[in-house]
Design a protein around this motif. Structure first.
Motif, short mmCIF file in Angstrom:
data_model
loop_
_atom_site.label_atom_id
_atom_site.label_comp_id
_atom_site.label_asym_id
_atom_site.label_seq_id
_atom_site.Cartn_x
_atom_site.Cartn_y
_atom_site.Cartn_z
N GLN A 1 -44.94 25.09 2.37
CA GLN A 1 -46.16 24.65 3.04
C GLN A 1 -46.28 25.25 4.43
N THR A 2 -45.16 25.35 5.14
CA THR A 2 -45.16 25.94 6.48
C THR A 2 -45.61 27.40 6.38
N ALA A 3 -45.06 28.14 5.42
CA ALA A 3 -45.39 29.56 5.26
C ALA A 3 -46.84 29.77 4.83
N VAL A 4 -47.36 28.91 3.97
CA VAL A 4 -48.73 29.05 3.48
C VAL A 4 -49.73 29.02 4.64
N ALA A 5 -49.41 28.27 5.69
CA ALA A 5 -50.31 28.17 6.85
C ALA A 5 -50.57 29.54 7.48
N LEU A 6 -49.64 30.47 7.32
CA LEU A 6 -49.79 31.80 7.91
C LEU A 6 -50.80 32.67 7.16
N ARG A 7 -51.10 32.30 5.91
CA ARG A 7 -52.10 33.02 5.10
C ARG A 7 -51.75 34.51 4.94
N ARG A 8 -50.47 34.77 4.74
CA ARG A 8 -50.02 36.13 4.44
C ARG A 8 -49.14 36.05 3.20
N LYS A 9 -48.98 37.19 2.53
CA LYS A 9 -48.11 37.23 1.37
C LYS A 9 -46.68 36.97 1.81
N PHE A 10 -45.96 36.19 0.99
CA PHE A 10 -44.55 35.98 1.28
C PHE A 10 -43.77 35.93 -0.03
N ARG A 11 -42.45 36.06 0.09
CA ARG A 11 -41.59 36.01 -1.07
C ARG A 11 -40.68 34.80 -0.95
N THR A 12 -40.58 34.02 -2.04
CA THR A 12 -39.66 32.88 -2.08
C THR A 12 -38.27 33.41 -2.43
N VAL A 13 -37.29 33.02 -1.61
CA VAL A 13 -35.92 33.50 -1.78
C VAL A 13 -34.99 32.29 -1.96
N PRO A 14 -34.51 32.06 -3.18
CA PRO A 14 -33.66 30.89 -3.44
C PRO A 14 -32.46 30.79 -2.51
N GLU A 15 -31.94 31.94 -2.05
CA GLU A 15 -30.77 31.94 -1.17
C GLU A 15 -31.07 31.38 0.22
N LEU A 16 -32.35 31.08 0.51
CA LEU A 16 -32.71 30.52 1.81
C LEU A 16 -32.90 29.00 1.75
N ALA A 17 -32.55 28.39 0.62
CA ALA A 17 -32.69 26.94 0.44
C ALA A 17 -31.82 26.20 1.46
N PRO A 18 -32.06 24.89 1.63
CA PRO A 18 -31.22 24.11 2.55
C PRO A 18 -29.74 24.32 2.23
N GLY A 19 -28.95 24.47 3.29
CA GLY A 19 -27.52 24.70 3.11
C GLY A 19 -27.15 26.17 3.05
#
Length: 151
Positions: A58-76
């Motif tokens: 949700q934080t990233a969507v506010a930027l209105r740019r393409k992004f990639r979800t990276v599982p390795e960036l999850a909490p922890g």
């Protein structure tokens, strides 16, 4: 220079499961303010890598740019996970990571001091680091720390 930006997700509601936690109304406003500031300062070539957690998405969507979800960036996530995902400092373009504490504070402390410490990155804040090539090596410098309260 090679830039790495660390953006902590904005304020989220408590709850379970952790990955499903959503931004509060305050968090959504924080995300909009920071996204507006980032959009005015980020180069078009910036790669945006985001934790799979709902609050980071949700934080990233506010930027209105393409992004990639990276599982390795999850909490922890570890510092090594973040740097590998960003391909930093080798990346040729700036990289924005949208993630979590204490990981982002540990990344900042490792890059700026050489040690992993638990530096505090406020909710919604961006830490903008730059790797400047110098004679005899490179130096990481802190260019900007911006928080949603000041934009």
């Amino acid at each position: 220079t090679r830039d790495l930006l660390l953006w902590r997700h904005c304020e989220a509601a408590p709850g379970e499961p952790d990955l499903g936690r959503r931004l509060t109304s305050k968090g959504l406003k924080q995300a909009e303010r920071m996204a507006s500031w980032l959009d005015a300062h980020l180069p078009d070539t910036c790669r945006i890598l985001v934790s799979p957690a709902d609050r980071a998405q949700q934080t990233a969507v506010a930027l209105r740019r393409k992004f990639r979800t990276v599982p390795e960036l999850a909490p922890g996530a570890s510092v090594a996970n973040v740097l590998a995902a960003a391909n930093w400092p080798e990346s040729r373009e700036p990289v924005l990571i949208v993630g979590h504490q204490p990981t982002l504070g540990a990344v900042a402390s490792f890059l700026l001091s050489g040690e992993e410490s638990y530096w505090s990155v406020r909710k919604g804040a961006v830490w903008w680091l730059s790797n400047r090539a110098k004679e005899g090596g490179a130096a990481v410098v802190l260019k900007v720390v911006q928080s949603p309260d000041f934009v």
